[in-house]
Scaffold this motif. Structure first.
Motif, PDB file in Angstrom:
ATOM      1  N   THR A 180       0.824  -1.208   0.000  1.00 11.73           N
ATOM      2  CA  THR A 180       0.000   0.000   0.000  1.00 11.73           C
ATOM      3  C   THR A 180       0.859   1.259   0.000  1.00 11.73           C
ATOM      4  N   GLY A 181       1.821   1.339   0.907  1.00  9.75           N
ATOM      5  CA  GLY A 181       2.670   2.531   0.971  1.00  9.75           C
ATOM      6  C   GLY A 181       3.643   2.631  -0.182  1.00  9.75           C
ATOM      7  N   THR A 184       1.867   3.019  -3.735  1.00 11.17           N
ATOM      8  CA  THR A 184       1.261   4.318  -4.009  1.00 11.17           C
ATOM      9  C   THR A 184       2.306   5.306  -4.501  1.00 11.17           C
ATOM     10  N   VAL A 199       5.596  12.750   3.879  1.00  8.80           N
ATOM     11  CA  VAL A 199       4.844  11.560   4.277  1.00  8.80           C
ATOM     12  C   VAL A 199       4.259  11.805   5.664  1.00  8.80           C
ATOM     13  N   ILE A 205       2.576   1.682   6.936  1.00  6.86           N
ATOM     14  CA  ILE A 205       2.306   2.180   5.585  1.00  6.86           C
ATOM     15  C   ILE A 205       3.163   3.403   5.284  1.00  6.86           C
ATOM     16  N   GLY A 206       3.251   4.323   6.240  1.00  3.48           N
ATOM     17  CA  GLY A 206       4.060   5.517   6.027  1.00  3.48           C
ATOM     18  C   GLY A 206       5.532   5.202   5.815  1.00  3.48           C
ATOM     19  N   ALA A 209       5.979   3.961   2.441  1.00  3.49           N
ATOM     20  CA  ALA A 209       5.966   5.072   1.486  1.00  3.49           C
ATOM     21  C   ALA A 209       7.320   5.772   1.466  1.00  3.49           C
ATOM     22  N   PHE A 268       1.817  12.497   0.927  1.00  3.53           N
ATOM     23  CA  PHE A 268       1.149  11.215   1.176  1.00  3.53           C
ATOM     24  C   PHE A 268       0.531  11.213   2.569  1.00  3.53           C
ATOM     25  N   CYS A 270      -0.989   8.918   5.360  1.00  2.00           N
ATOM     26  CA  CYS A 270      -0.925   7.490   5.689  1.00  2.00           C
ATOM     27  C   CYS A 270      -1.555   7.177   7.036  1.00  2.00           C
ATOM     28  N   ILE A 294      -3.873   7.694   1.344  1.00  3.90           N
ATOM     29  CA  ILE A 294      -3.720   6.255   1.535  1.00  3.90           C
ATOM     30  C   ILE A 294      -4.466   5.769   2.769  1.00  3.90           C
ATOM     31  N   GLY A 295      -4.467   6.571   3.852  1.00  2.49           N
ATOM     32  CA  GLY A 295      -5.064   6.150   5.111  1.00  2.49           C
ATOM     33  C   GLY A 295      -6.559   5.921   5.005  1.00  2.49           C
TER      34      GLY A 295
END
Length: 376
Positions: A180-181, A184, A199, A205-206, A209, A268, A270, A294-295
């Protein structure tokens, strides 16, 4: 003795109702029907989305249920007509499955299959029945995967075969958080070398990213979090700067705009917080910034923005599972882990047995971990 075709008794962490601790119980897992696969789960990450479901923040959630959607395992048995895997194959169950036939699956810019249970939360197999029972009661599935159990059953379209050399306690993260991170950044935003990124949220996830921004060649990567304990790891993974909004005299977006001469090229979000989403928008350059959400927010959360935020040239993207077509892309991500191109071990800060799953949730809620993995 072969277990194929038989009911398996095993342990699973059951969410009997919302906002209550998970309970590890003995359950019965039925054999797979036609075009279904039963998997022995080896490892599972604990994701904030599981906590969203446990807290009844996802519309239509059904209880009792077996949560978990970030797993890896080995095929125990297959139902009639299954051709994509065989017993003994190493696999990742897919929380965002792909039939590879529907209009969404065949579209080059989509990875969200029309049969996806995300947002619907039916919590059943495609034939509208469950393979889990406990104490005579039917237990729901979750996100077509249910990985907080020693054995699970998935539909054939919700699985991908991977290289057996892969470390299962790491590649389970490809099932959701990492892809996911990281995805993206690479697939949705398409970050270019020499650019600037922000970010928001340095969880699993972060941090993924951040790894994606570094892999893309970004020259400046700003990590934002209110938990300073995460800053050392963030810088290890690629952040050039780390900011705690509580330490700033101005709103965080104003600080970032000043730092980057008008705003970052890519931002982003997250976390899943709508206020932070607005900050993520305003931190991007007003003329050409790319904002990427994304979150996953609470089901009742809404965001109000000024249309001028975008009329000046910004764009905003949303992405699920990093826009990866999992059936096609996950095996190559696994190979990158095996050859050390991707370091997922850096994201796994805690490991717990299934009996300690509630402790794992506390690690996540209190910001003590990047990712906690359950080893079965």
């Amino acid at each position: 003795m072969s277990t194929a075709g038989k009911v398996i008794k095993c342990r699973a962490a059951i969410a009997w109702e919302a906002n209550k601790p998970l309970v590890v119980e003995e359950i019965e897992v039925a054999p797979p029907k036609a075009h279904e696969i039963r998997i022995k789960i080896c490892a599972s990450g604990i994701c904030h989305t599981d906590d969203h479901a446990l807290g009844a923040h996802m519309a239509g959630m059904k209880y009792p249920t077996i949560l978990g959607h970030e797993g890896s395992g080995i095929v125990e048995s297959i139902g009639e007509g299954v051709t994509c895997v065989k017993p003994g194959d190493h696999v990742i169950p897919l929380c965002s499955p792909m039939c590879m036939k529907c209009k969404a699956c065949v579209h080059p810019d989509s990875n969200f299959c029309i049969k996806n249970d995300v947002g619907k939360n039916v919590g059943l197999m495609l034939d509208k029945t469950s393979r889990f029972t406990c104490k005579g009661k039917m237990i729901h599935h979750f996100m077509t995967s249910s990985t907080f159990t020693e054995y699970t059953v998935v539909d054939e379209f919700a699985i991908v075969k991977i290289d057996p050399k892969a470390p299962m306690d790491q590649v389970c993260l490809i099932g959701c958080g990492f892809s996911t991170g990281y995805g993206t950044v690479l697939n949705t935003a398409k970050v270019k070398p020499g650019t600037t990124c922000a970010v928001f949220g340095l969880g699993g996830i972060g941090m993924s990213a951040v790894m994606g921004c570094k892999a893309s060649g970004a020259s400046r990567i700003i990590g934002i979090d209110i938990n300073k304990r995460k800053f050392a790891k963030a810088k290890e993974l690629g952040c050039t700067d780390c900011l705690d909004p509580n330490d700033c005299e101005k709103p965080i977006h104003e600080v970032i705009v000043e730092m980057t001469d008008g705003g970052v090229d890519y931002s982003f979000e997250c976390i899943g917080n709508t206020d932070v989403m607005v900050s993520t928008i305003l931190s991007s350059h007003y003329a050409y910034g790319s904002v990427n959400i994304i979150g996953v927010p609470d089901q009742h959360a809404r965001m109000t923005v000024d249309p001028m935020y975008f009329l000046t040239g910004r764009i905003m993207n949303g992405a699920f599972l990093g826009d990866y077509k999992a059936k096609e892309s996950f095996p190559s991500l696994v190979k990158d882990v095996i050859c050390k191109k991707i370091d997922l071990d850096a994201l796994v800060t805690h490991k717990v047995p299934l009996e300690k799953i509630n402790t794992g949730f506390e690690y996540m809620r209190t910001g003590q971990c990047i990712r906690t993995v359950i080893e079965m």
